[in-house]
Structures are given as C-alpha cells and as structure tokens.
Design a protein around this motif. Structure first.
Motif, PDB file in Angstrom:
ATOM      1  N   PRO A   1       0.740  -1.213   0.103  1.00  0.00           N
ATOM      2  CA  PRO A   1      -0.068   0.131   0.108  1.00  0.00           C
ATOM      3  C   PRO A   1       0.963   1.187  -0.079  1.00  0.00           C
ATOM      4  CG  PRO A   1      -0.877  -1.740   1.428  1.00  0.00           C
ATOM      5  CD  PRO A   1       0.453  -2.089   1.060  1.00  0.00           C
ATOM      6  N   ARG A   2       1.996   1.111   0.773  1.00  0.00           N
ATOM      7  CA  ARG A   2       2.706   2.386   0.759  1.00  0.00           C
ATOM      8  C   ARG A   2       3.527   2.859  -0.582  1.00  0.00           C
ATOM      9  NH1 ARG A   2       6.740   1.978   6.152  1.00  0.00           N
ATOM     10  NH2 ARG A   2       5.039   2.253   7.624  1.00  0.00           N
ATOM     11  N   ALA A   3       3.835   1.738  -1.535  1.00  0.00           N
ATOM     12  CA  ALA A   3       4.128   1.949  -2.708  1.00  0.00           C
ATOM     13  C   ALA A   3       3.091   2.441  -3.800  1.00  0.00           C
ATOM     14  CB  ALA A   3       4.588   0.693  -3.433  1.00  0.00           C
ATOM     15  N   VAL A   4       1.883   2.062  -3.538  1.00  0.00           N
ATOM     16  CA  VAL A   4       0.859   2.745  -4.214  1.00  0.00           C
ATOM     17  C   VAL A   4       0.473   4.249  -3.786  1.00  0.00           C
ATOM     18  CG1 VAL A   4      -1.626   2.766  -4.815  1.00  0.00           C
ATOM     19  CG2 VAL A   4      -0.343   0.489  -4.647  1.00  0.00           C
ATOM     20  N   VAL A   5       0.661   4.406  -2.375  1.00  0.00           N
ATOM     21  CA  VAL A   5       0.422   5.821  -2.063  1.00  0.00           C
ATOM     22  C   VAL A   5       1.553   6.762  -2.610  1.00  0.00           C
ATOM     23  CG1 VAL A   5       0.448   7.473   0.031  1.00  0.00           C
ATOM     24  CG2 VAL A   5      -0.810   5.103  -0.238  1.00  0.00           C
ATOM     25  N   ARG A   6       3.010   6.090  -2.651  1.00  0.00           N
ATOM     26  CA  ARG A   6       3.812   7.141  -3.150  1.00  0.00           C
ATOM     27  C   ARG A   6       3.710   7.417  -4.683  1.00  0.00           C
ATOM     28  NH1 ARG A   6       7.419   3.590   0.141  1.00  0.00           N
ATOM     29  NH2 ARG A   6       7.667   2.068  -1.350  1.00  0.00           N
ATOM     30  N   ALA A   7       3.382   6.297  -5.324  1.00  0.00           N
ATOM     31  CA  ALA A   7       3.241   6.292  -6.870  1.00  0.00           C
ATOM     32  C   ALA A   7       2.050   7.628  -7.093  1.00  0.00           C
ATOM     33  CB  ALA A   7       2.721   5.297  -7.575  1.00  0.00           C
ATOM     34  N   SER A   8       0.849   7.424  -6.401  1.00  0.00           N
ATOM     35  CA  SER A   8      -0.189   8.552  -6.419  1.00  0.00           C
ATOM     36  C   SER A   8       0.285   9.620  -6.138  1.00  0.00           C
ATOM     37  CB  SER A   8      -1.439   8.019  -5.536  1.00  0.00           C
ATOM     38  OG  SER A   8      -1.880   6.614  -5.770  1.00  0.00           O
ATOM     39  N   ALA A   9       1.002   9.838  -5.033  1.00  0.00           N
ATOM     40  CA  ALA A   9       1.503  11.093  -4.558  1.00  0.00           C
ATOM     41  C   ALA A   9       2.523  12.070  -5.617  1.00  0.00           C
ATOM     42  CB  ALA A   9       2.179  11.184  -3.218  1.00  0.00           C
ATOM     43  N   ALA A  10       3.228  10.866  -6.112  1.00  0.00           N
ATOM     44  CA  ALA A  10       4.369  11.372  -7.427  1.00  0.00           C
ATOM     45  C   ALA A  10       3.663  11.885  -8.391  1.00  0.00           C
ATOM     46  CB  ALA A  10       5.287  10.113  -7.602  1.00  0.00           C
ATOM     47  N   CYS A  11       2.343  11.250  -8.975  1.00  0.00           N
ATOM     48  CA  CYS A  11       1.426  11.730  -9.866  1.00  0.00           C
ATOM     49  C   CYS A  11       0.912  12.857  -9.578  1.00  0.00           C
ATOM     50  CB  CYS A  11       0.506  10.648 -10.312  1.00  0.00           C
ATOM     51  SG  CYS A  11       0.907   9.226 -10.868  1.00  0.00           S
ATOM     52  N   LEU A  12       0.507  13.176  -8.498  1.00  0.00           N
ATOM     53  CA  LEU A  12      -0.033  14.402  -8.277  1.00  0.00           C
ATOM     54  C   LEU A  12       0.930  15.754  -8.209  1.00  0.00           C
ATOM     55  CD1 LEU A  12      -2.419  13.553  -5.107  1.00  0.00           C
ATOM     56  CD2 LEU A  12      -3.334  13.902  -7.500  1.00  0.00           C
ATOM     57  N   LEU A  13       2.223  15.475  -7.720  1.00  0.00           N
ATOM     58  CA  LEU A  13       3.251  16.447  -7.547  1.00  0.00           C
ATOM     59  C   LEU A  13       3.386  16.627  -9.100  1.00  0.00           C
ATOM     60  CD1 LEU A  13       5.356  15.265  -4.854  1.00  0.00           C
ATOM     61  CD2 LEU A  13       3.740  17.298  -4.759  1.00  0.00           C
ATOM     62  N   LEU A  14       3.820  15.774  -9.885  1.00  0.00           N
ATOM     63  CA  LEU A  14       4.231  15.707 -11.257  1.00  0.00           C
ATOM     64  C   LEU A  14       2.931  16.620 -12.057  1.00  0.00           C
ATOM     65  CD1 LEU A  14       5.868  12.440 -12.148  1.00  0.00           C
ATOM     66  CD2 LEU A  14       6.960  14.813 -12.300  1.00  0.00           C
ATOM     67  N   ALA A  15       1.786  16.355 -11.901  1.00  0.00           N
ATOM     68  CA  ALA A  15       0.684  16.828 -12.613  1.00  0.00           C
ATOM     69  C   ALA A  15       0.551  18.300 -12.109  1.00  0.00           C
ATOM     70  CB  ALA A  15      -0.581  16.044 -12.502  1.00  0.00           C
ATOM     71  N   ALA A  16       0.782  18.840 -10.985  1.00  0.00           N
ATOM     72  CA  ALA A  16       0.831  20.274 -10.295  1.00  0.00           C
ATOM     73  C   ALA A  16       1.839  20.907 -10.684  1.00  0.00           C
ATOM     74  CB  ALA A  16       0.577  20.087  -9.082  1.00  0.00           C
ATOM     75  N   LEU A  17       3.029  20.383 -11.308  1.00  0.00           N
ATOM     76  CA  LEU A  17       4.237  21.090 -11.569  1.00  0.00           C
ATOM     77  C   LEU A  17       4.076  22.070 -12.618  1.00  0.00           C
ATOM     78  CD1 LEU A  17       7.240  21.858 -11.057  1.00  0.00           C
ATOM     79  CD2 LEU A  17       7.822  19.679 -12.416  1.00  0.00           C
ATOM     80  N   TRP A  18       3.711  21.438 -13.853  1.00  0.00           N
ATOM     81  CA  TRP A  18       3.747  22.057 -14.981  1.00  0.00           C
ATOM     82  C   TRP A  18       2.755  23.147 -15.105  1.00  0.00           C
ATOM     83  CZ3 TRP A  18       8.192  20.617 -16.787  1.00  0.00           C
ATOM     84  CH2 TRP A  18       8.414  19.127 -16.360  1.00  0.00           C
ATOM     85  N   PRO A  19       1.472  23.252 -14.791  1.00  0.00           N
ATOM     86  CA  PRO A  19       0.589  24.371 -14.476  1.00  0.00           C
ATOM     87  C   PRO A  19       1.303  25.469 -13.863  1.00  0.00           C
ATOM     88  CG  PRO A  19      -0.491  22.346 -14.105  1.00  0.00           C
ATOM     89  CD  PRO A  19       0.541  22.082 -14.298  1.00  0.00           C
ATOM     90  N   ALA A  20       1.836  25.111 -12.553  1.00  0.00           N
ATOM     91  CA  ALA A  20       2.632  26.253 -11.933  1.00  0.00           C
ATOM     92  C   ALA A  20       3.722  26.875 -12.926  1.00  0.00           C
ATOM     93  CB  ALA A  20       3.141  25.896 -10.747  1.00  0.00           C
ATOM     94  N   LEU A  21       4.363  26.079 -13.643  1.00  0.00           N
ATOM     95  CA  LEU A  21       5.611  27.027 -14.442  1.00  0.00           C
ATOM     96  C   LEU A  21       5.021  27.606 -15.518  1.00  0.00           C
ATOM     97  CD1 LEU A  21       7.957  23.680 -14.814  1.00  0.00           C
ATOM     98  CD2 LEU A  21       8.307  25.831 -13.276  1.00  0.00           C
ATOM     99  N   ALA A  22       3.718  27.105 -15.949  1.00  0.00           N
ATOM    100  CA  ALA A  22       3.197  27.823 -16.955  1.00  0.00           C
ATOM    101  C   ALA A  22       2.545  29.201 -16.529  1.00  0.00           C
ATOM    102  CB  ALA A  22       1.727  27.074 -17.543  1.00  0.00           C
ATOM    103  N   LEU A  23       2.112  29.276 -15.220  1.00  0.00           N
ATOM    104  CA  LEU A  23       1.690  30.596 -14.596  1.00  0.00           C
ATOM    105  C   LEU A  23       2.889  31.459 -14.700  1.00  0.00           C
ATOM    106  CD1 LEU A  23      -0.532  29.327 -11.744  1.00  0.00           C
ATOM    107  CD2 LEU A  23      -1.404  30.688 -13.928  1.00  0.00           C
ATOM    108  N   ALA A  24       3.844  30.913 -14.311  1.00  0.00           N
ATOM    109  CA  ALA A  24       5.121  31.811 -14.200  1.00  0.00           C
ATOM    110  C   ALA A  24       5.530  32.298 -15.506  1.00  0.00           C
ATOM    111  CB  ALA A  24       6.272  31.176 -13.524  1.00  0.00           C
ATOM    112  N   SER A  25       5.346  31.364 -16.520  1.00  0.00           N
ATOM    113  CA  SER A  25       5.773  32.180 -17.966  1.00  0.00           C
ATOM    114  C   SER A  25       4.785  33.096 -18.513  1.00  0.00           C
ATOM    115  CB  SER A  25       5.910  30.902 -18.807  1.00  0.00           C
ATOM    116  OG  SER A  25       4.737  30.359 -19.056  1.00  0.00           O
ATOM    117  N   HIS A  26       3.667  32.929 -17.966  1.00  0.00           N
ATOM    118  CA  HIS A  26       2.608  34.236 -18.714  1.00  0.00           C
ATOM    119  C   HIS A  26       2.511  35.225 -17.461  1.00  0.00           C
ATOM    120  CE1 HIS A  26       1.148  31.357 -21.623  1.00  0.00           C
ATOM    121  NE2 HIS A  26       0.905  30.452 -20.840  1.00  0.00           N
ATOM    122  N   ARG A  27       3.456  35.323 -16.728  1.00  0.00           N
ATOM    123  CA  ARG A  27       3.362  36.420 -15.524  1.00  0.00           C
ATOM    124  C   ARG A  27       3.144  37.896 -16.268  1.00  0.00           C
ATOM    125  NH1 ARG A  27       8.094  34.261 -15.336  1.00  0.00           N
ATOM    126  NH2 ARG A  27       9.932  35.577 -16.007  1.00  0.00           N
TER     127      ARG A  27
END
Length: 531
Positions: free
Chosen positions: A312-338
């Motif tokens: 279960p810990r491996a599944v949780v870690r994979a899910s958390a990594a997915c969430l972090l990776l998915a959130a990274l790029w919109p944050a960088l996009a906001l910075a590029s459009h500032r």
C-alpha cells in the motif's frame, strides 16, 4: 459439457491477489489522480469542450468520454482482481507529457496541449496500477484520444481530392467542366468545394464509429484493422460520390436543386446510408468470442499471499508522485505568463525606402490593394514599391511586429480566411531564394481571384531567426517565454500581382527582398520589446 471459468483465472499469479481485493486502495487513489489531472488542466479540457460545442466536425467528442467510461466499467471485475504494480516508466511518461504540455502552452499550440493532457490519464493508470491494468484498459484509454479536436490539417488534401474526383466523374459522364483549384464551372453554373464539402466530418465520425464497432464485434487484430481501414477509406470515396451526385443534381435541374442548404442535408442522408451499409457488411464478418478452455493441470507453486502485489505504501507513493508531477507544469506555465497582461508603448512602424526602390502613393497606378488578415493588434506597416528605373511591376510589402505574443494575438494563429474573403490559394510550397547572406526559404502561395493572380512570399522573424518553418517559430517562442527572453516576432510578406497567363514574377520579388530585407532587419533591431 461446458465449463464456466472465472474471467481472471488465466492471469499470472503475479498479477492477481488471491484475496480478490487487489485494487481496494489503488482504485480510489487512481480516481483521485485522474480527477486532479482534469482539475489542474481544466482550461485545456474546457477548450476541447468549446470546440465540440461550436463545430459539427468535432461534436462527436461529447460521446467519446462516456463511451470510454462505459468500456472501462465493463472490465471492472477483471480490473478489481489485478494486483497494483506501480510503474516508474509511468511517472517518466507523465513527466514527459507535462513538459510537452508546458512547451505547447508557451508556444500557444492548443492541439498539442490537448493531446498531452489527454495522454496524462493513461500515464496515471500506468504509474499507479501498472502494465497489467493498461493492457486490460488499452482500448478505452486509447479511445479517449478521438475526443481531441484534430483533423483540420487534412482539410486541403480532402478538398483537393473531392474536387479532382468530382471533375473526373463529370468528364467521364460527358459533362464539360473547367477546374480552377477547388472551383469548377459547368455550362449551368459554378461550384466550389469548401470546408463543409471536404468530407472531414464524415471521416472523423466514421473513424469513431468504426473503432468502437471493431472493438466490440471483432477479436482478431487483422479483422479489426480491416474494419478500421474501411472506416477510413470508404467515407473519403463516398464523399467524392456524394459531391458528384449533388453537382449532377444541380446540373440536371438547371441549378434549382441541391444549390443551398439542401445539398448538405442530402450529404448527411447519403453518408448515413453508406455508414449503415458499411457496418451491415462488417457485421456479417463478425467474430464470436473465443470459447474458454481449461488451463492444463500444473503443480501448484508455493506462493505467499499477495505475491507480486505492491505494498500500500508503494501505491500511495506512486499516487503522490503523480499529483506532484501533474501540478508542477501548470505552476511553471503561470510563471511563464506573468508578463502577458503588461502594457506596452504604442509602436509606429516606419521604414526608409530600400535602395533602388521608391514608395508609391496609395492612389498611384499599380498600387496593389490586398491586405492579409492578422490576429491581435501588432504594429503595422504596408506599402507598395516600384523600381526607380521603372522596370517590372509594383511589389507590395506588409510587415507586422508583435512586441509580446499571447494566445490569439501572435504570429501564427488559426484564421478562418487566411488570405481574405476574395482570394483562394491555388498552390503553396516552400521556395528557396538566393540572398547575399545565403539562401533563404520562404512560404510561397499563389492566390487567385477570377483571372487575377498574386504571388505571395512570407517569412517570420522570431528570436532573431528569419525562417519559413512554423514549427521552429513555435519552438523559439516557447523557449523565449520559458527562459524570460525577448519574445517579439515579425511577419514579413512581399507580393506581386500578375496575369494568369503570365509566369510568376519570382525574379522581381527576389530583387525587392534582397534590397528590403537589410532595411527591415535594422529597423526591427531598433524597436523596444518586452520580456
């Protein structure tokens, strides 16, 4: 005697939990990750929905998502029996797709954004559940890509094929016809193959239906591919037949029938009949599901409960990594459009006359009255020039300069009429022009209006690079936005009018470009710009 087997009985032990609860914790985490992707990239998915709602060509997108969900729901029992096997390649794929989305967002390429965001959904399945789940849900996940509004790149080839097919069929039936590009004339009237007559909407609808029909009714790869090929080829040929029949109907009725909206209605009725015939014939070739067979008796290996399943810990870690990776790029996009909304000073473009050329007044004889459409509010310069020695026809120059480029206000933006309402493109290609600094590729277009012709050369200047390649323009723009460099760009157009019976004045345009390009380059370097 028939034997009823469990649907997952033949799966390897490493993919199935003996307790039957392999996805008790993984499925909710997967649904959370999928919801996060949809929420984080809501603007991209919303742009898809807007295209579905305003374009009949892509209206099928409203059905793709529920159909994909239904196909996945049909496999819920087998999915629940699979042991979760989080995959690092899935995380790498998710990161690569996020980077592609970021580049597309910076360069304002919506179709790449939409494909990248859609592909993130299967990537999450791979990252959290692993390859067995992806193989099980392969078709529902792949079917989602048909929801992306893509296909307009095929409009011109389809229009050209439909026009050629119609003219050839008319000639074979003895009807005199004269073709000029996508326009052709008959003794009873004139016709034109436009976007609505290209058959693109029939092709996309048939592809979506054919893929679903082949998946549900066939099991061998060969037959599925055969049905898919038929779903691609038959609509193209049928659209040519449809266009020919409509033209003949108008010709035989002396232009009283099939000359208005009724010919579109006839087209849909004809396409419906063709689609019904196609799938009726395919249904006669359908395959029954393979009969279940008992697996051979094998010695029972000693497998501890839950072997092959991730913790279960491996599944949780994979899910958390997915969430972090998915959130990274919109944050960088906001910075590029500032800086997108920052105000810039008004710029008035003024150019000195190129050597050996003089500018004509607006009302002077030979002044070319053509304006290429553009997006946004760039700085503009337009003039007509003639050689000082009076040799050759006048040459038009149009220069547009964008200090900062944002969506729908940039060098490369989709326009419904890229050459204006009156002009039709007869030919387009890349032409190499010899200049003192070396060869330069230009985008050459031959425009027509009646017997008039325009030879148009177009190049772009982005990041100090003069090029005719739109892909390079987009990459340079994305690089400038992400690295905080100057992103100003210029659209340079030179053109000359000539008679349809005369050769295109390429040598005349080349002489003007050799003289004008250094003057334009110096002026563009002097202009202020934003980051």
């Amino acid at each position: 005697m028939s034997v009823q087997l469990d649907p997952v009985a033949c799966l390897p032990d490493a993919a199935v939990r003996p307790d039957g609860h392999g996805q008790r914790h993984a499925l909710p985490l997967l649904l959370l990750a999928l919801a996060a992707v949809v929420l984080l990239y809501h603007a991209t998915f919303w742009s898809m929905l807007e295209l579905w709602s305003r374009s009949q060509t892509f209206a099928h997108g409203f059905l793709i998502v529920p159909i994909s969900c239904w196909l996945a729901w049909r496999r819920r029992a087998r999915l629940a029996a699979l042991a979760p096997q989080p995959s690092r390649p899935g995380l790498l794929l998710l990161g690569a797709l996020g980077l592609a989305w970021l580049l597309a967002d910076a360069a304002n390429v919506p179709v790449v954004e939409q494909y990248a965001a859609t592909a993130m959904l299967p990537a999450c399945v791979l990252a959290i559940l692993g390859w067995p789940a992806v193989r099980l849900l392969a078709f529902p996940l792949a079917y989602l890509f048909l929801a992306v509004p893509f296909g307009e790149v095929f409009l011109e080839p389809l229009i050209d094929f439909t026009a050629a097919f119609t003219v050839t069929a008319l000639q074979w039936t003895g009807v005199p016809v004269f073709r000029d590009g996508s326009n052709f004339s008959l003794p009873t009237g004139n016709w034109s193959v436009v976007e609505a007559c290209s058959g693109l909407r029939y092709l996309i609808a048939a592809l979506a239906l054919g893929a679903l029909f082949a998946h549900v009714n066939f099991h061998s790869t060969r037959r599925r591919l055969a049905v898919m090929a038929a779903a691609l080829l038959v609509p193209i040929l049928a659209n040519g037949v449809r266009a020919y029949m409509i033209v003949m109907l108008g010709h035989l009725s002396n232009m009283r029938l099939a000359v208005g909206v009724d010919h579109l209605i006839y087209g849909w009725l004809f396409f419906g009949l063709v689609a019904l015939l196609l799938f009726w014939l395919a249904a006669r070739w359908r395959e029954l599901p393979p009969a279940p067979t008992l697996p051979p008796a094998l010695p029972t290996p000693s497998v501890r409960p839950g072997a092959g399943a991730a913790s279960p810990r491996a599944v949780v870690r994979a899910s958390a990594a997915c969430l972090l990776l998915a959130a990274l790029w919109p944050a960088l996009a906001l910075a590029s459009h500032r800086d997108d909304g920052a105000a810039l000073p008004a710029i008035v473009l003024a150019l000195p006359d190129p050597p050996a050329w003089r500018r004509l007044h607006d009302a002077a004889p030979g002044n070319i009255n053509w304006q290429a459409p553009y997006a946004g509010k760039p700085a503009l310069f337009a003039a007509t020039y003639a050689r000082q020695d009076g040799d050759g026809a006048p040459v038009g120059l149009q220069l547009r300069w964008y200090a900062r480029q944002v969506r729908d206000a940039e060098l490369l933006t989709h326009l419904s009429s890229p050459y204006g309402a009156r002009w039709t493109a007869l030919a387009q290609r890349v032409w190499q022009v010899g200049l003192p600094g070396g060869a330069l590729d230009v985008r050459e277009s031959v425009l027509a209006h009646g017997g008039e012709r325009l030879l148009v050369w177009r190049v772009y200047r982005q990041g100090g690079v003069v090029t005719a390649r739109p892909v390079l323009v987009k990459l340079l723009l994305a690089q400038a936005k992400l690295l905080g460099r100057r992103q100003d760009g210029a659209d340079l157009i030179v053109f000359a009018a000539y008679d349809e019976l005369a050769p295109p004045p390429r040598a005349h345009l080349q002489a003007f470009l050799r003289a004008a390009l250094p003057v334009i380059e110096q002026r563009l370097q002097e202009l202020p710009h934003g980051p």
